[in-house]
Design a protein around this motif. Structure first.
Motif, PDB file in Angstrom:
ATOM      1  N   ASN A  99      -6.303  -3.175   4.787  1.00  0.00           N
ATOM      2  CA  ASN A  99      -7.021  -2.003   5.256  1.00  0.00           C
ATOM      3  C   ASN A  99      -7.854  -1.399   4.141  1.00  0.00           C
ATOM      4  O   ASN A  99      -7.681  -1.744   2.974  1.00  0.00           O
ATOM      5  CB  ASN A  99      -6.033  -0.950   5.796  1.00  0.00           C
ATOM      6  CG  ASN A  99      -6.087  -0.887   7.309  1.00  0.00           C
ATOM      7  OD1 ASN A  99      -7.157  -0.945   7.892  1.00  0.00           O
ATOM      8  ND2 ASN A  99      -4.932  -0.778   7.940  1.00  0.00           N
ATOM      9  N   THR A 127      -7.519   4.780   4.592  1.00  0.00           N
ATOM     10  CA  THR A 127      -6.178   4.619   5.133  1.00  0.00           C
ATOM     11  C   THR A 127      -5.215   5.574   4.432  1.00  0.00           C
ATOM     12  O   THR A 127      -4.928   5.400   3.250  1.00  0.00           O
ATOM     13  CB  THR A 127      -5.690   3.165   4.961  1.00  0.00           C
ATOM     14  OG1 THR A 127      -6.736   2.287   5.375  1.00  0.00           O
ATOM     15  CG2 THR A 127      -4.435   2.911   5.784  1.00  0.00           C
ATOM     16  N   ARG A 148       0.051   3.155   5.444  1.00  0.00           N
ATOM     17  CA  ARG A 148      -0.147   1.882   4.746  1.00  0.00           C
ATOM     18  C   ARG A 148       1.028   0.931   4.921  1.00  0.00           C
ATOM     19  O   ARG A 148       2.175   1.362   4.951  1.00  0.00           O
ATOM     20  CB  ARG A 148      -0.374   2.141   3.252  1.00  0.00           C
ATOM     21  CG  ARG A 148      -1.651   2.901   3.033  1.00  0.00           C
ATOM     22  CD  ARG A 148      -1.940   3.164   1.581  1.00  0.00           C
ATOM     23  NE  ARG A 148      -3.216   3.853   1.501  1.00  0.00           N
ATOM     24  CZ  ARG A 148      -4.109   3.721   0.528  1.00  0.00           C
ATOM     25  NH1 ARG A 148      -3.847   2.926  -0.480  1.00  0.00           N
ATOM     26  NH2 ARG A 148      -5.238   4.371   0.561  1.00  0.00           N
TER      27      ARG A 148
END
Lengths: 417, 417
Positions: free
Chosen positions: B230, B235, B240
């Motif tokens: 990502n 993010t 995460r």
């Protein structure tokens, strides 16, 4: 010409979606990715296609000296500053169908809707296509909008070398997009950019519209740790100077740092290279990158200070040498809160869920924010994926974002002052 | 023949050193490294050279079915089990001048000294050269001694494929070292191996002789972490699933584990590969290796359990998948403490500083320990470096270790029972 817009007026979603599909075909690769690197033949083909759509919509097409394109729909009072929207159509090497394109084609769809409903605006509405937003072929990124607002000289930009060795000014001439409109010709009344989020927040939370209040500051550093290569079996723990351990201690430190600081602080170690990178050898060297971001410059500086203090301590404790090199540093950008609030109000009026949010990526709007009130409208990215053929935003969300853009541009373009 | 040795009898250091230099020339590369991979032409040339030295010293040269070489100096009573010493002369691809060679040439230097002083022993003294100790061309390592003590069948060993595709049995025939002596022919009274430490302990502490009491057990695992790739900016930390962070958390965990357990426990993450390994992308995948070692099997198992429990916790906390695969697992080896004590006593009698120690690397002596009392004599490695052209042991230390070997072999070879 009509001068009142009904709240239930909507853009033509089918037309918007078919435009997105058609533009994505230009530069399409076998793996489903789209590759229109700035100022390549594919970029030219994309620009030609967009210019053709602009002309069909009755827009006056203008090109400036850095290749930014502007499609202008005249308002009733040409003495008023125009309202600008737009984004970019260049892509990364393995790009998706929406990044940038949505902001340009969403702007054109707003124009098409105004045309079809015979709606006139007090101010001009300008749809902009900025040159080289991605920075994937020429650095820096967001170059067209940066030059437009005076953050980089035209001469410097034209002399930029591509990763393939080409010179930007020559490429601009070659593809026929070195225009004659003076830089910064339009001093917008306001700038609004529609874009996919490129992050997972809206998708994870099931929210359809993000009103972007600000944009993170970025601090990128390269870190090189030099320790002592040694046998993993025969070297007691107390005698180790392990560059691999130090790299990992840095990565876990920045994770803890972000968690402890909370708020908008994010921190990432995405790249680690160890030498010799063998199972039974203590690493002599580690190269890693550290990516710190925050919306607050003071907090970002604090994160940098805490990071630096940790490195000093680690140097001492592990007996390693640690060198850092700044790779990029941008201060946070604050968007216009009145404009962001207007985006929220319009989402609410249209019955769409919404939230204020922060952009973690860079966008042309951050450059325009230097010269006029600016903000952005985000729509969800499925799984937060972008810069990837798997980049996806649901059709309903693409249309919903464009409807928010329609009403926002309508209101701004009828503001008297 | 003389049957009493004076305490001040010493080996001929100049001869030993010149032999070490001459053997290192065989397979020497331009960069100073020595490359005599097992059963290559270079290994054959090294074996031929050693066999020639053995014959010049009056030793009977015998080769067994896995290519182990034995130079036999007859004792007064051939019915007694022989005392064996030796090591190997194969190297890793970028090897040094001492690893293995010192044990073989030190053994021959002891024989030469006995010959010159006309000293006879009750038992035969055998200098062994074991096949493929390094395992750099054929796996597993320590193969010749492993087959010798019955830990691997001859058939299995002969069918082993090299990393270059060759078959071990065919290579053994090709270089002329497929012998006819039955495996395990000599059941030694004792085995003593002289070797460089390959670690920094003696060098750092300024001690000249290590009496090796035991050898670490080894647990090698490959760990594959799968998370979610990502954008590093967009993010939020809480969303995460960062394979790179997980890899680093594993590396710092095993460091803490070793420190907390203390004693002989060592733990190393020497290899980490992230994907996509980019500054602004959260890693989707990490491949890393974990090397755990302890001299105590129960403690090594405890380390493995704690490691496994940590992975379970990390899986949960980070939302990543973690798969492990064992790459190697050897139990610790205990050497004969009476013999190790004898080595210490001899170092003391010769006025040399000494200490008991643990071997962190594998050696042929660990295989011989399965069939007879065995121990090792270590001499310092400057900066702990080995498996490298920079591998170095001071001349005085090479000679000192060989003198300890001389007196130790002398005593053992005159033991009645």
């Amino acid at each position: 010409m009509i001068t009142e817009m009904a709240l239930d007026l909507k853009v033509n979603g089918d037309r918007l979606l078919s435009w997105l599909v058609d533009l994505a075909k230009i530069g399409a690769r076998d793996d489903g990715a789209c590759c229109r690197l700035a100022l390549t033949d594919e970029d030219r083909a994309g620009r030609d296609w967009v210019a053709q759509r602009m002309r069909e919509l009755g827009l006056q097409v203008q090109i400036d000296a850095i290749g930014n394109m502007f499609g202008v729909r005249a308002g009733r009072d040409r003495t008023l500053a125009p309202v600008m929207t737009g984004s970019h159509i260049d892509t990364v090497r393995s790009g998706g169908a929406y990044d940038g394109n949505l902001g340009v084609l969403g702007g054109l769809e707003v124009v098409a809707t105004l045309n079809e409903t015979n709606l006139s605006t007090a101010r001009d509405v300008v749809v902009a296509v900025f040159t080289n937003e991605e920075g994937a072929r020429f650095a820096p990124d967001m170059m067209g909008s940066l030059v437009y607002v005076g953050g980089m000289t035209l001469d410097e930009a034209l002399l930029t070398n591509a990763i393939d060795g080409a010179v930007l000014g020559e490429e601009l001439q070659r593809i026929g997009y070195a225009g004659d409109m003076p830089l910064g010709w339009y001093q917008p009344h306001a700038f609004v950019e529609l874009h996919i989020e490129q992050g997972p927040v809206l998708d994870m939370e099931g929210i359809r519209i993000g009103a972007v209040h600000n944009l993170q500051g970025i601090s990128w550093q390269e870190v090189v740790v030099t320790g002592q290569s040694n046998h993993a079996g025969t070297t007691p723990m107390r005698l180790r100077r392990d560059a691999g351990y130090a790299a990992c201690a840095i990565a876990t430190f920045v994770r803890d740092l972000a968690k402890d600081m909370g708020g908008d602080q994010v921190a990432t170690v995405g790249k680690i290279d160890l030498k010799p990178n063998l199972i039974n050898v203590i690493a002599s060297k580690a190269l890693l990158t550290v990516d710190l971001r925050n919306t607050d410059e003071a907090l970002l500086k604090q994160a940098e200070r805490l990071f630096s203090a940790f490195l000093a301590q680690l140097r001492e404790e592990e007996g390693v040498d640690i060198q850092t090199r700044p790779l990029a540093r941008f201060e946070p950008v604050q968007f216009d809160l009145t404009l962001a609030k207007r985006i929220e109000d319009n989402a609410k009026a249209l019955g769409l869920s919404y939230r204020p949010m922060t952009s973690g990526a860079g966008h042309d709007a951050q450059m325009l924010a230097r010269i006029c009130p600016s903000a952005m409208i985000f729509v969800p990215s499925v799984d937060g994926i972008s810069h990837n053929p798997a980049e996806h935003t649901k059709a309903d969300d693409l249309v919903a974002g464009t409807n928010v853009l329609l009403h926002t541009l309508w209101q701004l373009s009828n503001q008297e002052a």
